[in-house]
Design a protein around this motif. Structure first.
Motif, PDB file in Angstrom:
ATOM      1  N   HIS A 249       0.856  -1.197   0.000  1.00 46.19           N
ATOM      2  CA  HIS A 249       0.000   0.000   0.000  1.00 46.19           C
ATOM      3  C   HIS A 249       0.887   1.240   0.000  1.00 46.19           C
ATOM      4  N   VAL A 250       1.585   1.435  -1.109  1.00 53.62           N
ATOM      5  CA  VAL A 250       2.585   2.499  -1.225  1.00 53.62           C
ATOM      6  C   VAL A 250       2.001   3.707  -1.942  1.00 53.62           C
ATOM      7  N   GLY A 251       2.291   4.877  -1.416  1.00 55.28           N
ATOM      8  CA  GLY A 251       1.970   6.130  -2.092  1.00 55.28           C
ATOM      9  C   GLY A 251       3.250   6.904  -2.344  1.00 55.28           C
ATOM     10  N   ILE A 252       3.513   7.237  -3.604  1.00 54.31           N
ATOM     11  CA  ILE A 252       4.711   7.997  -3.967  1.00 54.31           C
ATOM     12  C   ILE A 252       4.281   9.400  -4.373  1.00 54.31           C
ATOM     13  N   PHE A 253       4.813  10.394  -3.680  1.00 55.85           N
ATOM     14  CA  PHE A 253       4.508  11.793  -3.940  1.00 55.85           C
ATOM     15  C   PHE A 253       5.795  12.507  -4.332  1.00 55.85           C
ATOM     16  N   TYR A 254       5.682  13.503  -5.199  1.00 54.15           N
ATOM     17  CA  TYR A 254       6.894  14.179  -5.666  1.00 54.15           C
ATOM     18  C   TYR A 254       6.584  15.606  -6.071  1.00 54.15           C
ATOM     19  N   VAL A 255       7.592  16.473  -5.923  1.00 55.65           N
ATOM     20  CA  VAL A 255       7.455  17.848  -6.367  1.00 55.65           C
ATOM     21  C   VAL A 255       7.382  17.840  -7.900  1.00 55.65           C
ATOM     22  N   ASN A 256       6.475  18.622  -8.441  1.00 52.81           N
ATOM     23  CA  ASN A 256       6.114  18.496  -9.858  1.00 52.81           C
ATOM     24  C   ASN A 256       7.083  19.227 -10.780  1.00 52.81           C
ATOM     25  N   VAL A 257       8.291  18.687 -10.881  1.00 51.48           N
ATOM     26  CA  VAL A 257       9.255  19.100 -11.900  1.00 51.48           C
ATOM     27  C   VAL A 257       9.753  17.832 -12.584  1.00 51.48           C
ATOM     28  N   ALA A 258      10.326  17.997 -13.754  1.00 50.76           N
ATOM     29  CA  ALA A 258      10.621  16.844 -14.607  1.00 50.76           C
ATOM     30  C   ALA A 258      11.506  15.801 -13.936  1.00 50.76           C
ATOM     31  N   ALA A 259      12.564  16.244 -13.274  1.00 49.18           N
ATOM     32  CA  ALA A 259      13.511  15.286 -12.703  1.00 49.18           C
ATOM     33  C   ALA A 259      12.850  14.396 -11.655  1.00 49.18           C
ATOM     34  N   SER A 260      12.062  15.002 -10.767  1.00 49.64           N
ATOM     35  CA  SER A 260      11.397  14.215  -9.735  1.00 49.64           C
ATOM     36  C   SER A 260      10.325  13.307 -10.332  1.00 49.64           C
ATOM     37  N   LYS A 261       9.644  13.777 -11.355  1.00 50.73           N
ATOM     38  CA  LYS A 261       8.615  12.962 -12.002  1.00 50.73           C
ATOM     39  C   LYS A 261       9.211  11.675 -12.564  1.00 50.73           C
ATOM     40  N   VAL A 262      10.298  11.817 -13.299  1.00 53.82           N
ATOM     41  CA  VAL A 262      10.922  10.648 -13.904  1.00 53.82           C
ATOM     42  C   VAL A 262      11.440   9.696 -12.834  1.00 53.82           C
ATOM     43  N   ASN A 263      12.013  10.272 -11.776  1.00 51.49           N
ATOM     44  CA  ASN A 263      12.557   9.430 -10.723  1.00 51.49           C
ATOM     45  C   ASN A 263      11.458   8.705  -9.946  1.00 51.49           C
ATOM     46  N   ALA A 264      10.365   9.398  -9.672  1.00 47.58           N
ATOM     47  CA  ALA A 264       9.245   8.768  -8.967  1.00 47.58           C
ATOM     48  C   ALA A 264       8.680   7.620  -9.795  1.00 47.58           C
ATOM     49  N   GLU A 265       8.557   7.833 -11.091  1.00 46.70           N
ATOM     50  CA  GLU A 265       8.052   6.773 -11.960  1.00 46.70           C
ATOM     51  C   GLU A 265       9.017   5.594 -12.012  1.00 46.70           C
ATOM     52  N   ALA A 266      10.321   5.895 -11.991  1.00 50.61           N
ATOM     53  CA  ALA A 266      11.313   4.817 -12.011  1.00 50.61           C
ATOM     54  C   ALA A 266      11.225   3.972 -10.746  1.00 50.61           C
ATOM     55  N   PHE A 267      11.068   4.621  -9.600  1.00 50.98           N
ATOM     56  CA  PHE A 267      10.939   3.868  -8.357  1.00 50.98           C
ATOM     57  C   PHE A 267       9.647   3.065  -8.331  1.00 50.98           C
TER      58      PHE A 267
ATOM     59  N   ASP B  15      -5.903   4.415   1.945  1.00 49.03           N
ATOM     60  CA  ASP B  15      -5.336   3.499   2.929  1.00 49.03           C
ATOM     61  C   ASP B  15      -3.839   3.266   2.683  1.00 49.03           C
ATOM     62  N   ILE B  16      -3.117   4.367   2.413  1.00 48.62           N
ATOM     63  CA  ILE B  16      -1.682   4.281   2.177  1.00 48.62           C
ATOM     64  C   ILE B  16      -0.970   4.003   3.491  1.00 48.62           C
ATOM     65  N   GLN B  17      -0.086   3.048   3.492  1.00 51.61           N
ATOM     66  CA  GLN B  17       0.677   2.704   4.696  1.00 51.61           C
ATOM     67  C   GLN B  17       2.169   3.017   4.554  1.00 51.61           C
ATOM     68  N   PHE B  18       2.606   3.272   3.329  1.00 54.83           N
ATOM     69  CA  PHE B  18       4.024   3.530   3.035  1.00 54.83           C
ATOM     70  C   PHE B  18       4.074   4.772   2.155  1.00 54.83           C
ATOM     71  N   VAL B  19       4.616   5.870   2.692  1.00 56.68           N
ATOM     72  CA  VAL B  19       4.708   7.127   1.951  1.00 56.68           C
ATOM     73  C   VAL B  19       6.151   7.373   1.564  1.00 56.68           C
ATOM     74  N   GLN B  20       6.369   7.633   0.281  1.00 56.07           N
ATOM     75  CA  GLN B  20       7.703   8.021  -0.177  1.00 56.07           C
ATOM     76  C   GLN B  20       7.589   9.357  -0.888  1.00 56.07           C
ATOM     77  N   TYR B  21       8.527  10.259  -0.579  1.00 49.36           N
ATOM     78  CA  TYR B  21       8.473  11.595  -1.164  1.00 49.36           C
ATOM     79  C   TYR B  21       9.779  11.922  -1.870  1.00 49.36           C
ATOM     80  N   PHE B  22       9.672  12.579  -3.026  1.00 48.68           N
ATOM     81  CA  PHE B  22      10.821  13.047  -3.789  1.00 48.68           C
ATOM     82  C   PHE B  22      10.746  14.568  -3.871  1.00 48.68           C
ATOM     83  N   GLY B  23      11.694  15.241  -3.250  1.00 49.03           N
ATOM     84  CA  GLY B  23      11.707  16.688  -3.294  1.00 49.03           C
ATOM     85  C   GLY B  23      12.578  17.241  -2.180  1.00 49.03           C
ATOM     86  N   PRO B  24      12.805  18.552  -2.175  1.00 49.60           N
ATOM     87  CA  PRO B  24      13.664  19.179  -1.158  1.00 49.60           C
ATOM     88  C   PRO B  24      13.034  19.087   0.218  1.00 49.60           C
TER      89      PRO B  24
END
Length: 512
Positions: free
Chosen positions: A287-305, A340-349
């Protein structure tokens, strides 16, 4: 979906500069180049073990890690790294302060390692020249950046620009090692001189900096630039050895004269990360939720993960961008609850991470896991985050900054405090120190054979580089991502490794 700011705004430039390197610290920015293409762009070379340097196979796996890429010794057979305090690190230096793991290292005697090595001498452990014999200085010639008394090395990092001081730590880490080296050593009668250059978080400025480096220095060492594609062609064209702390863009990764102490290739992550979570948090991993700051580098990285996690057996329910102009983070906290997210991962400053964490607290939402890249493994994050920092996890390829029982960590922190009193140790500075040490060790071994071309060739053979136990083994020559990592957690008032004392090493997952 929140509205994107215009590309030319100051805020967008700030976030782009920060998040490009945020994604780097995790695994790679997920370009369209696969690992084989990245390695092929470097050319090939014979490693110390006698095999040609290359990228990962098309399926994203890597050869067995006991093939000579990692140091030998206790623990090496199972893919772990020997204890940091043994063998390669030597005894801790004399200190005037606490070395229990919570001290700041400021009491370290920086000259304790000492040891000036001649051609046939064996230097002391952690000496400024490394533990190998120095090359014969016969035939040493002055050239660009080398005079009778000095060898000039350039450092081009983002100092000014949209985020002032963004990578000042990289310059400081390089200067720290240069000062340490000059306190006891000379390279064939010459001291080191640092030429500081500012890449200003701008590709054009990076290109200009490297034009200057080509003209005025022998090599570039320890640099970190958000938009490092700018100077890649310039460095390669003039044959400049560019031994960076990090590389960010595919253009820099494929530059034939460029290497990095933190070796990395695009679109791969270490499989030790998903394996750890599948073992320790099997339910949350579904039950993973991946959130990221909306710029190209973070978008690509979030999708890769997301891709890598799902291939490894985890399940990502939410992949959500958050615009740089967004102030209402409560919406995203509610989204976590609704799904019902139990695992949050964030990409950003970390400044934005704190906003997200505060919104989660306000919404009374506490996931089993909050996981982020090592940009929050920083004293400045802890000061601003307060109690929302409790329990957070990060991925790391370095030893703990407070572990000054590791001799090399004590040296780094002591000399950092000398050149920049009060500076906070971080990833960028530590890998800049590592790059400077690697430059010196390679140049010392070459002796009278030292040229730009011979240094580039020599760096292409480097593998298993740990800078005396500062970080996970790095395939500097091949430029492939390290398959080794630790998971750190902040609890109480300190960080600790929850994945074991040693780095856990495995394979690489192709995340494209």
């Amino acid at each position: 979906m929140p509205r994107l700011l215009p590309r030319r705004t100051r805020l967008a430039a700030t976030m782009a500069a920060t998040t490009i390197v945020t994604c780097l610290t995790l695994a790679g920015c997920g370009s369209n180049l696969d690992p084989q293409q990245v390695a092929a762009g470097r050319g090939t070379g014979t490693t110390n073990g006698g095999t040609a340097a290359s990228g990962a196979p098309p399926d994203g796996t890597v050869p067995d890690i006991d093939d000579g890429d990692l140091p030998t010794g206790p623990g090496a057979g199972d893919g772990s790294v020997p204890d940091s305090t043994g063998g390669g690190g030597g005894a801790p230096p004399d200190t005037g302060g606490d070395t229990s793991g919570s001290g700041d290292g400021s009491g370290t005697d920086p000259g304790a390692a000492g040891g000036s090595g001649g051609a046939n001498d064996t230097p002391a452990e952690n000496s400024a020249t490394g533990d190998g014999a120095a090359g014969d200085c016969d035939g040493f010639k002055n050239t660009t950046g080398i005079t009778d008394s000095e060898i000039t090395i350039a450092n081009a990092s983002d100092i000014s620009g949209p985020v002032p001081g963004l990578f000042e730590a990289a310059r400081q880490g390089t200067q720290a090692f240069v000062s340490y080296y000059n306190s006891t050593e000379k390279l064939c009668g010459r001291s080191l001189k640092l030429l500081p250059l500012d890449s200003r978080a701008d590709a054009g400025a990076d290109q200009q900096a490297y034009a200057t480096a080509c003209e005025k220095s022998f090599a570039a060492v320890g640099s970190v630039s958000s938009f490092d594609a700018g100077g890649a062609a310039t460095a390669q064209k003039c044959g400049l050895p560019d031994l960076r702390a990090f590389t960010v863009t595919p253009e820099r990764q494929t530059c034939s004269t460029c290497r990095a102490a933190y070796a990395i290739s695009s679109s791969t992550i270490s499989d030790t990360i998903p394996k750890f979570w599948l073992k320790t948090e099997p339910e949350a991993s579904q039950h993973v939720g991946i959130f990221y700051v909306n710029v190209a580098a973070s978008k690509v990285n979030a999708e890769a993960f997301r891709n890598a996690y799902e291939r490894a057996g985890m399940n990502v329910d939410v992949l959500q961008p958050i615009d740089t102009a967004e102030f209402n983070y409560a919406t995203y906290a509610q989204q976590m609850k609704d799904n019902d997210i139990q695992f949050v991962q964030y990409f950003g400053p970390y400044q934005f991470a704190i906003k997200l964490q505060q919104a989660m607290k306000q919404q009374s939402f506490t996931p089993k896991v909050y996981f982020q890249d090592p940009t929050i493994y920083d004293a400045n994050y802890l000061k601003q985050a307060g109690d929302v920092a409790q329990g957070v996890y990060v991925f790391s390829t370095t030893e703990l900054f407070d572990d000054t029982g590791i001799r090399e960590m004590a040296l780094y922190r002591s000399w950092l405090d000398q050149v920049a009193p009060g500076a906070v140790p971080n990833y960028y500075g530590l890998y800049a120190w590592s790059a400077a040490r690697l430059f010196v060790e390679q140049a010392t071994a070459l002796g009278g054979k030292l040229t730009r071309a011979s240094l580039v060739d020599s760096l292409a053979q480097v593998k298993g580089w740990t800078s005396n136990g500062l970080h996970a083994p790095m395939a500097v020559g091949a430029g492939t991502t390290s398959p080794c990592a630790k998971i750190l957690q902040y609890s109480g008032s300190s960080w600790s490794s929850v994945s074991g004392r040693n780095f856990t090493c495995g394979g690489l997952v192709n995340a494209t």
